[in-house]
Design a protein around this motif. Structure first.
Motif, mmCIF file in Angstrom:
data_model
loop_
_atom_site.group_PDB
_atom_site.id
_atom_site.type_symbol
_atom_site.label_atom_id
_atom_site.label_comp_id
_atom_site.label_asym_id
_atom_site.label_seq_id
_atom_site.Cartn_x
_atom_site.Cartn_y
_atom_site.Cartn_z
ATOM 1 N N TYR A 8 0.826 -1.205 0.000
ATOM 2 C CA TYR A 8 0.000 0.000 0.000
ATOM 3 C C TYR A 8 0.859 1.254 0.000
ATOM 4 O O TYR A 8 0.595 2.211 -0.725
ATOM 5 N N GLY A 29 -6.167 -0.216 -7.215
ATOM 6 C CA GLY A 29 -6.877 -0.505 -5.976
ATOM 7 C C GLY A 29 -7.818 -1.684 -6.115
ATOM 8 O O GLY A 29 -7.886 -2.544 -5.225
ATOM 9 N N PHE A 32 -5.825 -4.869 -6.116
ATOM 10 C CA PHE A 32 -5.431 -5.178 -4.743
ATOM 11 C C PHE A 32 -6.572 -5.875 -3.999
ATOM 12 O O PHE A 32 -6.359 -6.864 -3.286
ATOM 13 N N SER A 33 -7.773 -5.338 -4.158
ATOM 14 C CA SER A 33 -8.923 -5.902 -3.465
ATOM 15 C C SER A 33 -9.191 -7.333 -3.900
ATOM 16 O O SER A 33 -9.408 -8.222 -3.076
ATOM 17 N N ARG A 38 -5.035 -6.113 1.723
ATOM 18 C CA ARG A 38 -5.814 -5.097 2.421
ATOM 19 C C ARG A 38 -4.996 -4.427 3.515
ATOM 20 O O ARG A 38 -4.025 -4.981 4.008
ATOM 21 N N SER A 268 -9.465 -0.204 -3.614
ATOM 22 C CA SER A 268 -8.966 -1.351 -2.860
ATOM 23 C C SER A 268 -9.951 -1.816 -1.792
ATOM 24 O O SER A 268 -9.751 -2.866 -1.178
#
Length: 303
Positions: A8, A29, A32-33, A38, A268
């Motif tokens: 992050y 984002g 990433f999710s 996270r 994210s």
């Protein structure tokens, strides 16, 4: 928070590079999710980062342009907020969506997405799952709008002013409005941000109306979006004291970069589980209301 959360901070630093656009940050984002990367403690600051970025953007806006956009945007806002709220309530009844969920989605579509939902929820005494349903619908449609609207605008050859007004009317959250405006152009960014923040002020009268008609309404629950006043103060300060113009340019740049960071954090925080959990009828209501609002407002702005 997992052991990959350090990524992050890498992406946040990456967001300050000039070639990283709002759309790119949002897509990163979302990736990433979906990968399960996270950082819950950072997500708590998403709204604050967005609000700070908007205030800083005010230092880079001309007062005359803002006044012009405000005059033209007021009437459009009055009409569109009234029509969207009415249309949302009618659609909600037709689709048999719960009353509170309908009001939340309609308010989020009519005014400013998640901020409107957060302001309205305590007034109508909605349940947590109803708030979640409405927020998920708005967040997903925000992500789609941020990527789709600039493409549609370019295909139709919309001017910077028309696109800025259209984005402010038809896109839910301020973050995606600012992002779409930034993608489309500098003038579109100014118009979209100003008109959207004018719309955000309608949280107050809408909240009062809902509190008046709601059996469990509580006028003390109304929350004023104070960052809007700071945004206006930044515009006035920059125009009253032009001697610090070089500093204002740095503030404006920092605001644009902070907005990119906020969009990364928003992306994210969207998960497939939340999307499935929100329910088909809620999504159908949100999508239908959004599409009708976008199409009708575009027709009025371009005729």
């Amino acid at each position: 928070m997992n052991n990959k959360s350090w990524l992050y901070w890498v992406v946040i630093c990456f967001c300050f590079l000039p070639f990283v656009s709002p759309a790119v940050a949002l897509c990163i984002g979302i990736v990433f999710s979906f990968l399960g990367i996270r950082h819950d403690s950072i997500h708590r600051y998403t709204s604050r980062v967005l609000q700070v970025s908007i205030v800083l953007l005010g230092f880079g806006m001309g007062l005359e342009e803002v006044i012009t956009a405000s005059k033209s945007g007021f009437v459009q806002t009055l009409i569109s907020v009234s029509l969207v709220m009415t249309g949302g309530i009618v659609l909600g009844r037709l689709l048999r969506v719960e009353k509170n969920t309908t009001l939340l989605i309609a308010a989020g579509t009519a005014i400013c997405g998640g901020s409107a939902i957060a302001a309205v929820a305590p007034i109508i005494k909605s349940e947590n799952y109803q708030n979640s349903f409405a927020l998920i619908v708005v967040f997903v449609l925000n992500a789609v709008a941020l990527l789709l609207f600039p493409l549609i605008g370019q295909r139709l050859g919309l001017s910077q002013e028309v696109f800025g007004n259209w984005a402010a009317i038809a896109i839910h959250d301020t973050s995606s409005v600012v992002g779409a405006g930034a993608i489309y152009g500098e003038k579109a960014l100014q118009v979209a941000t100003t008109v959207k923040l004018i719309r955000a002020l309608w949280i107050i009268p809408l909240s009062i109306v809902l509190a008046f008609f709601s059996k469990n309404g509580d006028k003390r629950s109304i929350k004023f979006p104070w960052f809007i006043l700071l945004f206006a103060a930044a515009i006035f300060f920059a125009n009253i004291f032009p001697a610090f113009e070089s500093s204002y340019a740095h503030f404006s740049w920092l605001g644009r970069r902070a907005m990119v960071v906020a969009l990364f954090l928003i992306g994210s925080n969207i998960t497939l589980h939340q999307i499935k959990q929100s329910g088909t009828r809620c999504f159908l209501l949100g999508v239908t209301l959004w599409v009708v609002t976008a199409a009708f407002s575009l027709f009025l702005l371009t005729r």
